[in-house]
Design a protein around this motif. Structure first.
Motif, PDB file in Angstrom:
ATOM      1  N   GLY A 138       0.848  -1.324   0.087  1.00 46.69           N
ATOM      2  CA  GLY A 138       0.031   0.028   0.016  1.00 46.69           C
ATOM      3  C   GLY A 138       0.864   1.247   0.085  1.00 46.69           C
ATOM      4  O   GLY A 138       0.138   2.397   0.003  1.00 46.69           O
ATOM      5  N   LYS A 139       2.132   1.340  -0.190  1.00 42.58           N
ATOM      6  CA  LYS A 139       3.045   2.561  -0.217  1.00 42.58           C
ATOM      7  C   LYS A 139       3.626   2.401  -1.572  1.00 42.58           C
ATOM      8  O   LYS A 139       4.099   1.477  -2.141  1.00 42.58           O
ATOM      9  CB  LYS A 139       3.924   2.238   0.888  1.00 42.58           C
ATOM     10  CG  LYS A 139       3.576   2.185   2.536  1.00 42.58           C
ATOM     11  CD  LYS A 139       2.851   3.529   2.865  1.00 42.58           C
ATOM     12  CE  LYS A 139       2.586   3.294   4.041  1.00 42.58           C
ATOM     13  NZ  LYS A 139       1.839   4.699   4.639  1.00 42.58           N
ATOM     14  N   THR A 140       3.893   3.809  -2.042  1.00 43.28           N
ATOM     15  CA  THR A 140       4.494   3.994  -3.337  1.00 43.28           C
ATOM     16  C   THR A 140       5.671   4.935  -3.231  1.00 43.28           C
ATOM     17  O   THR A 140       5.705   5.890  -2.669  1.00 43.28           O
ATOM     18  CB  THR A 140       3.373   4.552  -4.098  1.00 43.28           C
ATOM     19  OG1 THR A 140       2.305   3.985  -4.116  1.00 43.28           O
ATOM     20  CG2 THR A 140       3.861   4.897  -5.699  1.00 43.28           C
ATOM     21  N   TYR A 141       6.709   4.434  -3.937  1.00 45.81           N
ATOM     22  CA  TYR A 141       7.984   5.160  -3.907  1.00 45.81           C
ATOM     23  C   TYR A 141       8.188   5.445  -5.360  1.00 45.81           C
ATOM     24  O   TYR A 141       8.113   4.773  -6.169  1.00 45.81           O
ATOM     25  CB  TYR A 141       9.144   4.228  -3.390  1.00 45.81           C
ATOM     26  CG  TYR A 141      10.513   4.825  -3.555  1.00 45.81           C
ATOM     27  CD1 TYR A 141      11.022   6.058  -3.132  1.00 45.81           C
ATOM     28  CD2 TYR A 141      11.391   4.134  -4.317  1.00 45.81           C
ATOM     29  CE1 TYR A 141      12.201   6.580  -3.453  1.00 45.81           C
ATOM     30  CE2 TYR A 141      12.664   4.546  -4.690  1.00 45.81           C
ATOM     31  CZ  TYR A 141      13.121   5.679  -4.212  1.00 45.81           C
ATOM     32  OH  TYR A 141      14.450   6.203  -4.283  1.00 45.81           O
ATOM     33  N   LEU A 142       8.407   6.836  -5.821  1.00 42.93           N
ATOM     34  CA  LEU A 142       8.825   7.372  -7.108  1.00 42.93           C
ATOM     35  C   LEU A 142      10.340   7.485  -7.207  1.00 42.93           C
ATOM     36  O   LEU A 142      10.942   8.568  -6.457  1.00 42.93           O
ATOM     37  CB  LEU A 142       7.930   8.167  -7.633  1.00 42.93           C
ATOM     38  CG  LEU A 142       7.790   8.623  -8.936  1.00 42.93           C
ATOM     39  CD1 LEU A 142       7.291   7.496  -9.886  1.00 42.93           C
ATOM     40  CD2 LEU A 142       6.707   9.827  -9.160  1.00 42.93           C
ATOM     41  N   HIS A 143      11.068   6.731  -7.924  1.00 42.41           N
ATOM     42  CA  HIS A 143      12.371   6.837  -8.104  1.00 42.41           C
ATOM     43  C   HIS A 143      12.626   7.639  -9.472  1.00 42.41           C
ATOM     44  O   HIS A 143      12.800   6.859 -10.560  1.00 42.41           O
ATOM     45  CB  HIS A 143      13.084   5.696  -7.973  1.00 42.41           C
ATOM     46  CG  HIS A 143      14.558   5.599  -8.060  1.00 42.41           C
ATOM     47  ND1 HIS A 143      15.334   5.593  -6.922  1.00 42.41           N
ATOM     48  CD2 HIS A 143      15.490   5.410  -9.093  1.00 42.41           C
ATOM     49  CE1 HIS A 143      16.848   5.724  -7.192  1.00 42.41           C
ATOM     50  NE2 HIS A 143      16.643   5.361  -8.521  1.00 42.41           N
ATOM     51  N   LEU A 144      13.221   8.940  -9.573  1.00 45.20           N
ATOM     52  CA  LEU A 144      13.173   9.710 -10.658  1.00 45.20           C
ATOM     53  C   LEU A 144      14.681  10.040 -10.697  1.00 45.20           C
ATOM     54  O   LEU A 144      15.044  11.233 -10.789  1.00 45.20           O
ATOM     55  CB  LEU A 144      12.485  11.061 -10.746  1.00 45.20           C
ATOM     56  CG  LEU A 144      10.680  10.671 -10.347  1.00 45.20           C
ATOM     57  CD1 LEU A 144      10.235  11.964 -10.334  1.00 45.20           C
ATOM     58  CD2 LEU A 144      10.272   9.698 -11.264  1.00 45.20           C
ATOM     59  N   ASN A 145      15.583   9.011 -10.871  1.00 45.29           N
ATOM     60  CA  ASN A 145      17.049   9.162 -11.086  1.00 45.29           C
ATOM     61  C   ASN A 145      17.571   9.132 -12.410  1.00 45.29           C
ATOM     62  O   ASN A 145      16.971   8.555 -13.540  1.00 45.29           O
ATOM     63  CB  ASN A 145      17.778   8.163 -10.401  1.00 45.29           C
ATOM     64  CG  ASN A 145      18.264   8.671  -9.027  1.00 45.29           C
ATOM     65  OD1 ASN A 145      17.550   9.393  -8.419  1.00 45.29           O
ATOM     66  ND2 ASN A 145      19.596   8.183  -8.935  1.00 45.29           N
ATOM     67  N   ASP A 146      18.409   9.931 -13.003  1.00 45.27           N
ATOM     68  CA  ASP A 146      19.235  10.391 -14.137  1.00 45.27           C
ATOM     69  C   ASP A 146      17.937  10.661 -15.216  1.00 45.27           C
ATOM     70  O   ASP A 146      17.888   9.745 -16.244  1.00 45.27           O
ATOM     71  CB  ASP A 146      19.817   8.917 -14.408  1.00 45.27           C
ATOM     72  CG  ASP A 146      21.277   8.950 -14.532  1.00 45.27           C
ATOM     73  OD1 ASP A 146      21.774   9.876 -13.341  1.00 45.27           O
ATOM     74  OD2 ASP A 146      22.071   8.604 -15.072  1.00 45.27           O
ATOM     75  N   THR A 147      17.590  11.473 -15.199  1.00 44.90           N
ATOM     76  CA  THR A 147      16.460  12.109 -16.270  1.00 44.90           C
ATOM     77  C   THR A 147      16.395  13.421 -16.244  1.00 44.90           C
ATOM     78  O   THR A 147      16.536  14.158 -15.118  1.00 44.90           O
ATOM     79  CB  THR A 147      14.878  11.539 -15.914  1.00 44.90           C
ATOM     80  OG1 THR A 147      14.125  11.882 -16.926  1.00 44.90           O
ATOM     81  CG2 THR A 147      14.483  12.002 -14.469  1.00 44.90           C
TER      82      THR A 147
END
Length: 282
Positions: A175-184
């Motif tokens: 039920g948890k969400t992690y958004l990984h926005l690396n190298d962009t």
């Protein structure tokens, strides 16, 4: 409350590290002098001891420093084929005669076609069957959800290298969400639409901050001011709120301040500046 995801930042630097390998600029000299949180290795995240995001050349160092059992890792999601995120040579050691009594009998490496090509190319000469048999390669596509044990991982298209399907990742568990926005660089609106379609709330979002707090034009990385703007895109879709943890990482000496100043600058904009060893429990 039980933790769904324990997210640990093993490395928080851009490709050259910080201090950079061959550099004597003022930022690198200061990092060497101050040490501690000013020393940054190549970017990598581990979740719950069994999922890695990226596999840089510093993975072995991370295992030593953070006392990791790398043989317990079951899933590796690689963002793109650059060596500071994809260094498969160490995987030739995953089997006899180099490894015995491994915790997990298999590991699955997820990535685009270029990543899998680099894997085959870089391991061809030294990979032994005992190691190769324990490694599963899985090519993934943009917007196609992947089930990896208890995790759901969505590869989202990054803006980074022309001609390659580079990814950022949305990772969900319990039920948890992690958004990984690396190298962009700046992401297309379709990425945020996809996030909004899959979750009512992002609990933590991690932004590329290669440019630090400097002004810059469009490119294949972001800085803190871009992170502010991208956060507003998520907020407009009601994906983030005041309780969402917003993190800056992937720092370069070309845009970085020392950790103390960087941390204060990040805090002023509602962000946390990650450091090697920074841990977040969701």
């Amino acid at each position: 409350m039980q933790t769904a995801m324990k997210i640990k930042y093993l490395g928080t630097a851009a490709a050259e590290g910080l201090p950079a390998v061959f550099c004597n600029c003022s930022v690198c000299r200061k990092a060497r002098r101050l040490g501690g949180k000013n020393i940054r290795t190549r970017s990598q995240v581990i979740i719950n001891d069994d999922l890695l995001v990226d596999f840089p050349m510093d993975t072995y160092l991370h295992a030593l420093k953070h006392k990791l059992d790398l043989s317990a890792v079951k899933y590796v999601f690689i963002t793109h084929s650059h060596m500071d995120h994809c260094y498969p040579q160490d995987l030739i050691m995953r089997g006899a005669p180099y490894a015995h009594g491994m915790t997990s009998p298999r590991i699955t490496v997820y990535g685009n076609a270029d990543v899998l090509g680099v894997f085959e190319e870089q391991t061809r000469r030294e990979m032994k069957p005992s190691a190769r048999d324990s490694i599963i390669l899985n090519e993934i596509k943009p917007y196609e959800d992947v089930s990896a044990g208890d995790y759901t991982v969505t590869p989202l298209p990054a803006v980074h290298t022309a001609g390659e399907n580079c990814f950022v990742y949305m990772i969900t568990r319990g039920g948890k969400t992690y958004l990984h926005l690396n190298d962009t660089g700046i992401l297309p609106e379709s990425v945020y639409d996809a996030v909004a379609a899959r979750t009512d709330r992002v609990d933590a979002v991690s932004f590329d901050c290669t440019y630090g707090f400097t002004e810059h034009g469009p490119g294949r990385h972001m800085g803190a001011f871009d992170a502010v703007n991208e956060t507003e895109k998520l907020r407009a879709r009601r994906c983030v709120d005041d309780g969402t943890v917003k993190i800056l990482t992937h720092f370069s000496h070309n845009g970085a301040e020392d950790y103390s100043r960087l941390s204060k600058s990040a805090e002023a904009y509602g962000f946390v500046a990650a450091y090697d060893g920074f841990t977040l429990n969701l």
